[in-house]
Design a protein around this motif. Structure first.
Motif, PDB file in Angstrom:
ATOM      1  N   LYS A  78     -12.634   5.599 -28.431  1.00 44.23           N
ATOM      2  CA  LYS A  78     -12.918   6.674 -27.471  1.00 44.23           C
ATOM      3  C   LYS A  78     -12.378   6.259 -26.107  1.00 44.23           C
ATOM      4  O   LYS A  78     -12.154   7.076 -25.230  1.00 44.23           O
ATOM      5  N   ILE A  79     -12.230   4.951 -25.937  1.00 39.21           N
ATOM      6  CA  ILE A  79     -11.531   4.427 -24.763  1.00 39.21           C
ATOM      7  C   ILE A  79     -10.579   3.352 -25.273  1.00 39.21           C
ATOM      8  O   ILE A  79     -10.733   2.865 -26.402  1.00 39.21           O
ATOM      9  N   ILE A 133     -16.937  14.464 -26.966  1.00 39.50           N
ATOM     10  CA  ILE A 133     -17.162  13.769 -28.242  1.00 39.50           C
ATOM     11  C   ILE A 133     -18.632  13.360 -28.353  1.00 39.50           C
ATOM     12  O   ILE A 133     -19.267  13.576 -29.383  1.00 39.50           O
ATOM     13  N   LEU A 141     -14.415  12.065 -23.223  1.00 41.58           N
ATOM     14  CA  LEU A 141     -15.521  11.306 -23.805  1.00 41.58           C
ATOM     15  C   LEU A 141     -16.793  12.154 -23.953  1.00 41.58           C
ATOM     16  O   LEU A 141     -17.471  12.113 -24.985  1.00 41.58           O
ATOM     17  N   ALA A 175     -10.200  10.829 -31.673  1.00 45.67           N
ATOM     18  CA  ALA A 175      -9.772   9.631 -30.936  1.00 45.67           C
ATOM     19  C   ALA A 175      -9.201  10.001 -29.566  1.00 45.67           C
ATOM     20  O   ALA A 175      -8.560  11.042 -29.410  1.00 45.67           O
ATOM     21  N   LEU A 176      -9.449   9.136 -28.592  1.00 48.77           N
ATOM     22  CA  LEU A 176      -8.862   9.327 -27.267  1.00 48.77           C
ATOM     23  C   LEU A 176      -7.904   8.188 -26.922  1.00 48.77           C
ATOM     24  O   LEU A 176      -7.290   8.185 -25.861  1.00 48.77           O
TER      25      LEU A 176
END
Ligand code: SF4
Lengths: 613, 183
Positions: free
Chosen positions: B155-156, A488, A485, B81-82
């Motif tokens: 992102k999550i 990013i 995170l 993207a995660l």
């Protein structure tokens, strides 16, 4: 006398920006100081470098590649500085360069777009450093016909730079030398000029000096005011009447409407900040037990209410102040006295972190810092460090020592080292930590440690998700998922700082809106991913700059105090840091060849190859 | 990580966004992807229902991973993207059959989140689909594969979940509005 000054104009390609009317009417006239030699630029696409030390004036074309890959503001500043600066120079020598940069949306109908960025090598940290300020200066700079101004070398005598609607002049500032920000600004802002200047702190090369725009808007961090002082450049004033071009006005209107809808719907932007300004954070941060208190030795301040946004609102007659085109208006002024009131970070450092619950003392400290031109975070934290080592709770004496250039003015790291107590400096890479204790916000902890400019909450604005729950609330007490995170968010922030927009826009806007605004401004399509990638390129180039300066991954850490008693497990921190490097495509803090190639940074990384062979 | 996947798998099924088998979920962990296994039921995920595969190239473990892993991998390779959720949301599928190119949400939340929701084409589990979806997600937070279902990124995982449910919500509102208008 030789004046060594260069003005470097980077313009976007023909396709992106129409030649502004002013250049059709009248060619740009640059008047050189003293010898009155003139150079005329046929049109804005030329880059002008005036190097009086070498007695050389150069006009050249813009490199479209730079504009496309780095877009403006922080990005272009970082790229130019990387290319132009030799490694290991003294930041306060005449070899250093100071770059004032705006971005493709600066001064347009895009909300929160009044900011400009200054980029240089920091005398405080030795790293590459960008610092930005709000207000109206950035917009005026663009309206004067320039997007980027690079200042090289040093004058022998004090001067100020003036751009008056395309006319550039270097003027004598001997009468202004020795004056503080208020007096200098009030003198130079006659006739409608917008002024950025330094106070006595910058003149004295104090390492935490700021550059102040229109009295109160600070390019605060990193000591760039001292770089300006080292060049004997007292001020930079601009005035212009040029229209700022947008490539696709229809699309821009649509994207601005979408952005406004989101900003208006964001409770943080349209309510919290709009009601109390940034001091609205005081009670919240204190309740969460992440308030820096007693030089980060505690996390909660008993009397926080007495320095809170609510307290200020109840006890002062407040006037809202804003930057160009911003409805949030997060700045506050005391109406009766006509003086600016401190922001959250300033309150945190001069208040709880210095064990001071007297808001009036904080207001006075803020005024002194702004007038002398000193960063309130570094100054406040250095005062806190001093109080830890010397005892007492008098913030005035150490602050006086700082603004007058005493030994404390070198910042908490150098001061505490001299005292043999390096552990008392709450800094990363020499930059003092702002108002959020990293032990209770672990994403921010990683972000402080991996920031290229030292401890900064704005590199990856984790305050938004970890504290305010925007765009989604994430567990602030866990490292889980943070490494991916952080990188990013760091990339997105680099993009925002290159557009250039206020960081607070990110409470409501995402990479999708930013990339749309950028596309409409420059007339070339950027997807969300291209926007993030552009930020990644900037972040990697900053990293390369620091590596060239021998700043290694061992600096990607936090003060030992935070690892004590396992409040942050060192083992876990190290493992998350390694994971962060994996996401970044770095090996022990150094970008890999594959990563650099993929970002188009092969040429810039040549020194790495030579170093390693 | 499997617990987080289990949590959102159950929420998706409980919320009626898909029936147990029709979807897959993944998260990026460093240079790997943890993805639900082929045939697993999203409301009954256990540690054994997920598998970790390489981010950059197919491996033997792909054999037991979701058949859409090729799409997940391409998304991670091409975007930041995660987390990715693929769900066969019924109204989104209906709207993808009624429209081409994209749909524009009528509801205010949908407008906020998406501005527009692209509709992409391609056969299940193919390289073509992977490329089309990844290209679309370079600019958007979610898209609908024609006649198939949604792909959403975040992102999550929670963000990908919100994007999935918002796409379905916007599709539903649009469907009912159009139905009423056309009466
Ligand atoms: S939110 Fe505050 S700092 Fe940002 S542009 Fe608006 S007034 Fe300026």
């Amino acid at each position: 006398m030789l004046i060594y000054i260069a003005i470097y104009i980077e313009k976007f390609s023909n396709k992106r920006v129409k030649i502004p009317k002013i250049y059709k009417r009248k060619p740009l006239k640059v008047t050189l100081y003293k010898n009155q030699k003139e150079i005329r630029l046929p049109h804005i696409e030329k880059v002008l470098t005036v190097d009086l030390a070498k007695d050389k004036i150069r006009a050249e074309n813009i490199q479209k590649e730079i504009a496309s890959n780095y877009i403006g503001g922080r990005g272009i500043g970082v790229k130019l500085l990387f290319d132009m600066l030799s490694p290991n120079i003294d930041p306060l020598s005449d070899e250093n360069i100071l770059i004032f940069a705006t971005g493709p949306v600066t001064g347009t109908i895009v909300p929160l777009s009044g900011r400009h960025v200054v980029v240089s090598k920091s005398p405080l940290t030795g790293t590459i450093f960008d610092s930005s300020a709000g207000g109206f200066f950035g917009r005026e700079l663009r309206r004067s016909g320039f997007d980027v101004v690079i200042i090289k070398g040093a004058s022998e005598k004090p001067v100020y730079l003036e751009i008056d609607d395309g006319h550039v002049d270097i003027k004598d500032a001997r009468d202004l030398w020795g004056k503080n920000v208020r007096e200098t600004t009030s003198f130079l802002s006659k006739d409608g000029f917008k002024v950025s200047c330094i106070g006595k702190a910058g003149e004295k090369l104090i390492l935490m000096s700021s550059i102040m725009s229109e009295y109160t808007h600070a390019c605060g961090r990193g000591g760039l005011g001292a770089v300006m002082g080292s060049k004997k450049l007292k001020a930079f004033r601009v005035k212009g009447s040029r229209d700022i071009n947008i490539s696709d006005e229809e699309k821009m209107k649509k994207y601005v409407a979408e952005s406004m809808r989101l900003l208006n719907a964001s409770p943080v932007a349209s309510k919290g900040l709009a009601y109390y300004g940034t001091p609205s954070l005081v009670n919240l941060i204190n309740t969460m037990r992440i308030m820096p208190t007693d030089n980060f030795r505690k996390v909660h301040f008993e009397n926080a209410y007495k320095v809170s946004g609510e307290y200020i609102a109840e006890n002062y007659d407040i006037k809202k102040k804003t930057c160009y085109n911003c409805f949030i208006a997060c700045k506050r002024e005391d109406k009766k006295r006509g003086i600016e009131l401190p922001e959250y970070e300033t309150i945190a450092m001069f208040g709880p972190n210095s064990m001071n619950d007297d808001i009036e003392k904080i207001i006075q400290a803020n005024l002194i810092c702004n007038d002398y031109g000193v960063d309130t975070i570094s100054a406040g934290s250095t005062v806190s460090c001093y109080l830890e080592l010397e005892g007492g709770n008098d913030i005035e004496t150490p602050l006086k020592e700082i603004v007058e250039g005493g030994p404390l003015s070198e910042g908490s790291l150098r001061y505490s080292k001299r005292k043999g107590k390096e552990g008392s400096s709450m800094s990363v890479k020499g930059l003092e930590i702002p108002g959020y204790d990293p032990r209770g916000v672990l994403g921010l902890a990683l972000s402080y440690a991996t920031s290229n400019r030292g401890a900064c909450h704005l590199r990856a604005y984790m305050v938004a998700p970890e504290i305010l729950g925007k765009p989604k609330l994430i567990d602030r007490l866990s490292f889980s998922g943070k490494s991916g995170l952080i990188q990013i968010f760091q990339n997105i922030s680099a993009g925002i700082h290159s557009l250039v927009m206020c960081q607070f826009s990110s409470f409501a806007l995402s990479e999708e809106e930013y990339s749309n605004l950028l596309s409409a401004a420059v007339g070339e399509k950027y997807t969300s991913e291209e926007f993030i990638r552009m930020g990644e390129r900037i972040y990697n180039l900053e990293r390369l700059f620091n590596i060239r300066e021998d700043i290694s991954y061992s600096h990607d850490t936090l003060p030992e105090r935070f690892f004590a008693e396992d409040r942050i497990s060192k083992e876990e921190f190290d493992s998350v840091l390694d994971e962060y490097y994996v996401y970044r495509g770095w090996n022990k803090g150094v970008p890999t060849k594959e990563k650099l190639d993929s970002l188009g940074l092969k040429k810039e990384a040549k020194f790495l190859v030579e170093r390693d062979s | 990580m499997w617990k987080e996947i289990a949590k959102f798998g159950k929420k998706l099924v409980d919320g009626g966004y898909l029936s147990s088998h029709f979807g897959n979920i993944s998260v990026r962990v460093g240079d790997s992807i943890t993805v639900t296994r082929s045939g697993s039921m999203l409301d009954e995920i256990t540690e054994a229902s997920v598998v970790t595969v390489d981010l950059h190239k197919p491996s033997s473990l792909d054999l037991i991973a979701s058949s859409e892993t090729i799409v997940h991998r391409e998304i991670y390779k091409r975007t930041s993207a995660l987390a990715v959720i693929h769900a066969h949301c019924p109204f989104a599928v209906v709207e993808s059959l009624l429209n081409d190119g994209s749909i524009e949400p009528y509801d205010s939340e949908g407008k906020f989140f998406f501005h527009e929701i692209p509709i992409v084409t391609g056969n299940i589990g193919t390289k073509e689909l992977a490329e089309n979806v990844a290209t679309s997600l370079e600019q958007h937070k979610g898209c609908i594969v024609k006649a198939h279902g949604t792909f959403a990124v975040g992102k999550i995982l929670e963000e990908a979940y919100v994007h999935t449910t918002m796409m379905e919500h916007s599709s539903k509102i649009k469907y009912y509005c159009d139905l009423t208008k056309n009466k």
